[in-house]
Scaffold this active site. Structure first.
Site, PDB file in Angstrom:
ATOM      1  N   HIS A  19      -6.694 -36.969 -42.262  1.00 62.28           N
ATOM      2  CA  HIS A  19      -7.182 -35.937 -43.181  1.00 62.28           C
ATOM      3  C   HIS A  19      -6.507 -34.584 -42.948  1.00 62.28           C
ATOM      4  CE1 HIS A  19      -9.917 -34.719 -39.832  1.00 62.28           C
ATOM      5  NE2 HIS A  19      -9.868 -33.545 -40.423  1.00 62.28           N
ATOM      6  N   ASP A  64      -8.585 -42.691 -39.908  1.00 68.58           N
ATOM      7  CA  ASP A  64      -8.328 -41.251 -39.881  1.00 68.58           C
ATOM      8  C   ASP A  64      -7.228 -40.907 -38.876  1.00 68.58           C
ATOM      9  OD1 ASP A  64      -8.639 -38.635 -40.773  1.00 68.58           O
ATOM     10  OD2 ASP A  64     -10.052 -38.140 -39.165  1.00 68.58           O
ATOM     11  N   SER A 120      -9.491 -30.802 -34.766  1.00 64.40           N
ATOM     12  CA  SER A 120      -9.422 -32.169 -35.248  1.00 64.40           C
ATOM     13  C   SER A 120      -8.002 -32.703 -35.114  1.00 64.40           C
ATOM     14  CB  SER A 120      -9.863 -32.216 -36.713  1.00 64.40           C
ATOM     15  OG  SER A 120      -9.966 -33.534 -37.175  1.00 64.40           O
TER      16      SER A 120
END
Length: 354
Positions: free
Chosen positions: A91, A121, A198
């Site tokens: 993402h 992801d 992230s």
């Protein structure tokens, strides 16, 4: 006072001074140069500091570019090979073919997206650099245990090598991501994940990357989840070889589960974990083969399932359309089923393994 008495007092004072201990003052210390005091690190701090020193130089800031050249968003990544292979989140680089990287020592690099896998992801980048880059070692996430110390390293809001520490709260989590898909084999930890971290590494006490942090779990504020390093290594291999990840599907929602010691002994099993079925697609291969919610899968084609990542590997590209034999436990009894996986498609988002 008479001269005689004064002489006696002076003689007495001289005698006292001779017998009294002489006090020596310490040498003066300059005010602008205080003595250096080295504070010893406790065991917890030594583990965290060692992990940061080993992996921190391999952590990079990731900022994808839009078609017009503008920077869109920011995340983190970790270099896992000296030739510039970088693991980050899908993402973070979604829709970008070119991204920028900033290393801990301030170098700006360009990187291209080799491939990404929204189902885990994960994305793999290749940094454009003629230099050998500092890199981290991928560890074996299967050796993790709840309560084990882990360190999350990232670049939140553009800052480099920001560190949080915590413990492994749970293993083998299966949670739904922001697009409704199930992300498998997650590590849950209470090491906080700051915005922009992230895609950064989750590191064990030996300085090995055991997970890649992800922050797109809906309703998971205050918790950190990371894709297990074993799954990340497999996905990276698929993306490097094929540019995408093809998977077989059983049509079930599954989680890693501990096998009670008494049950494992009674069933003749030596491994402490299995795969628990939390849900089934009514039209999926698993349901057609006779599997039910609550079944505990223990082996596939004779190979023990010691964790969810073992089942995910068994459902690789070669499994599509090929019958496989599953061993399972239901209400204290062992049984076997034969099931033929289908290819997992993006349209079937409610399935964990389809």
């Amino acid at each position: 006072m008479s001269r005689t008495k004064a002489s006696k007092y002076q003689t007495f004072a001289r005698a006292i001074r001779r017998e009294a201990p002489q006090r020596r003052l310490p040498p003066p210390v300059a005010a602008d140069h205080p003595p250096a005091v080295e504070t010893p690190l406790d065991g917890y701090s030594r583990v965290v500091v060692t992990a940061v020193e080993q992996v921190g130089p391999a952590v990079v800031r990731v900022h994808p570019f839009r078609a017009d050249g503008a920077v869109e968003g920011v995340g983190s990544g970790v270099i896992v090979a000296p030739d510039g292979l970088v693991l980050t989140n899908s993402h973070v680089v979604r829709g970008a073919s070119l991204v920028g990287l900033r290393t801990q020592d301030g170098r700006e690099l360009r990187a291209r997206v080799i491939g990404d896998d929204p189902d885990t992801d994960l994305a793999v980048l290749r940094a454009e650099s003629e230099m050998v880059l500092p890199h981290a070692q991928l560890g074996d996430s299967k050796t993790l245990r709840p309560g084990q110390l882990v360190v999350a390293i990232g670049a939140p809001l553009g800052f480099d090598a920001t560190v949080t520490a915590g413990v492994v709260s749970a293993l083998g989590r299966s949670l739904r991501g922001e697009r409704g898909r199930m992300i498998e084999d997650l590590i849950q930890t209470d090491a906080s994940l700051n915005p922009g971290s992230s895609g950064g590494p989750l590191v064990d006490g030996a300085g090995r990357v055991v997970g890649v942090a992800t922050a797109i779990i809906v309703g998971a504020q205050g918790l950190c989840f990371a894709i297990a390093a074993n799954t990340a290594a497999w996905v990276m291999g698929e993306l490097l070889q094929h540019g995408r990840v093809r998977r077989g599907a059983l049509g079930l929602v599954a989680q890693q589960a501990a096998l009670p010691r008494d049950l494992a002994r009674a069933m003749g099993l030596s491994h402490p974990f299995g795969v628990w079925i939390a849900g089934l697609d009514p039209q999926g291969p698993g349901r057609a083969a006779g599997l039910e919610t609550g079944d505990l899968l223990t082996a596939v084609d004779g190979r023990p399932l010691r964790g969810l990542d073992d089942l995910l590997r068994a459902l690789g590209p070669e499994s599509i359309g090929r019958a496989m034999r599953l061993e399972a436990i239901r209400q204290g009894r062992r049984f076997e089923v034969t099931v033929t996986p289908r290819e997992r498609t993006p349209e079937r988002r409610l399935e964990a393994l389809a």
